[in-house]
Write an enzyme that holds these catalytic residues in place. Structure first.
Site, PDB file in Angstrom:
ATOM      1  N   GLY A   9       0.819  -1.210   0.000  1.00 56.26           N
ATOM      2  CA  GLY A   9       0.000   0.000   0.000  1.00 56.26           C
ATOM      3  C   GLY A   9       0.850   1.255   0.000  1.00 56.26           C
ATOM      4  O   GLY A   9       0.552   2.236   0.684  1.00 56.26           O
ATOM      5  N   SER A 138      -5.368  -0.721  13.664  1.00 58.52           N
ATOM      6  CA  SER A 138      -6.209   0.452  13.887  1.00 58.52           C
ATOM      7  C   SER A 138      -6.770   0.394  15.296  1.00 58.52           C
ATOM      8  O   SER A 138      -6.982  -0.701  15.844  1.00 58.52           O
ATOM      9  CB  SER A 138      -7.364   0.496  12.882  1.00 58.52           C
ATOM     10  OG  SER A 138      -8.313   1.483  13.239  1.00 58.52           O
ATOM     11  N   TYR A 151     -14.866  -3.764   9.432  1.00 54.82           N
ATOM     12  CA  TYR A 151     -13.560  -3.101   9.438  1.00 54.82           C
ATOM     13  C   TYR A 151     -12.875  -3.296  10.786  1.00 54.82           C
ATOM     14  O   TYR A 151     -11.706  -3.693  10.852  1.00 54.82           O
ATOM     15  CB  TYR A 151     -13.695  -1.608   9.135  1.00 54.82           C
ATOM     16  CG  TYR A 151     -12.385  -0.869   9.286  1.00 54.82           C
ATOM     17  CD1 TYR A 151     -11.335  -1.106   8.400  1.00 54.82           C
ATOM     18  CD2 TYR A 151     -12.172   0.029  10.333  1.00 54.82           C
ATOM     19  CE1 TYR A 151     -10.113  -0.464   8.546  1.00 54.82           C
ATOM     20  CE2 TYR A 151     -10.959   0.679  10.485  1.00 54.82           C
ATOM     21  CZ  TYR A 151      -9.930   0.431   9.595  1.00 54.82           C
ATOM     22  OH  TYR A 151      -8.718   1.062   9.743  1.00 54.82           O
ATOM     23  N   GLY A 182      -5.147   5.942  15.469  1.00 52.95           N
ATOM     24  CA  GLY A 182      -6.514   6.427  15.582  1.00 52.95           C
ATOM     25  C   GLY A 182      -6.836   7.280  14.370  1.00 52.95           C
ATOM     26  O   GLY A 182      -6.375   6.998  13.259  1.00 52.95           O
TER      27      GLY A 182
END
Length: 252
Positions: A9, A138, A151, A182
């Site tokens: 990515g 995350s 997610y 975050g």
């Protein structure tokens, strides 16, 4: 010492920022993403600082990953550091209204893609008794919120997979780190809302979120710790963000 670092990515966001920061150290970079043109532009910018190899890879497709590793030039040498950064969120609908195709894409990218890249690089790391895997998770993997459903579940998977890797690799000089950002302003919300810039901008309205540079500097710090130091997990939020209180529906 310069290392060979593979970043998934890498065409934007955290991945691009990591590429730029590790290029300054003279490392050899292997950058993969779906958007080859953006990768090539990045490589052109970084080429004066270090050796860069780019490849178009769809992380959600195991066959694409397998082809990439089959075609990876041997002259690049063993991969010292894998930064599993590729990931995405799609939609913010409640679970009963969510698009099942979005769910599958998130699972295939955030979980399956990360697993396949990890499995490809681990044997050589174990053989060389050296390596570092950095997984970008995350805070959604720890703290639920309405619309986070799949997610958040995929990022919980990333965290637990990272822990289990550490357990499997005990006794070997291979480090594993899970980093949980975050709220951060990248293309994240634009992708989540499928190009709806107005919705994406509203996420960050009157807030000061993390930047891609913040996370890249954190990844660099983690990777540059002494070889005997493993940062297991880091949770990072901007000052403007914190955990919510318990929600109670008094009409049930």
């Amino acid at each position: 010492m310069p290392k060979t670092i593979l970043i998934t990515g890498a065409s934007s966001g955290f991945g691009e920022a990591c590429a730029k920061i590790f290029a300054k150290q003279g490392n050899t970079l292997i950058l993969v993403a779906r958007r080859k043109q953006l990768l090539d532009e990045l490589a052109d910018n970084l080429g004066k600082q270090c050796d860069v190899y780019t490849a178009q890879v769809d992380v959600s497709q195991p066959a694409s990953i397998a082809t990439f590793f089959e075609q990876l030039p041997s002259k690049l040498g063993p991969i010292d550091t894998l930064i599993n950064n590729a990931g995405l969120a799609l939609g913010l609908e409640s679970a009963d209204k969510a698009d099942i195709n979005d769910w599958e894409t998130m699972i295939n990218t955030n979980c399956l893609g990360l697993v396949h890249f990890t499995r490809q690089v681990l044997p050589s790391m174990v053989a060389n008794n050296l390596g570092h895997i950095v997984n970008i998770g995350s805070t959604a993997g720890k703290w639920p919120y309405p619309g986070g459903n799949v997610y958040g579940a995929t990022k919980a998977f990333v965290q637990q997979f990272s822990r289990n890797l550490r357990a499997d690799l005990l006794g070997k000089n291979i480090r594993v780190t899970n980093i949980d950002p975050g709220m951060a302003e990248t293309e994240f919300s634009n992708i989540r809302f499928k190009g709806n810039n107005e919705k994406a901008e509203q996420v960050y309205h009157n807030a000061k979120p993390l930047t891609a540079q913040d996370i890249a500097e954190t990844v660099q710090w983690v990777c540059n710790r002494p070889a005997h130091v493993n940062i297991n997990s880091l949770e990072i939020m901007p000052v403007c963000q914190a955990w919510g209180g318990w929600e109670i529906d008094r009409n049930c």
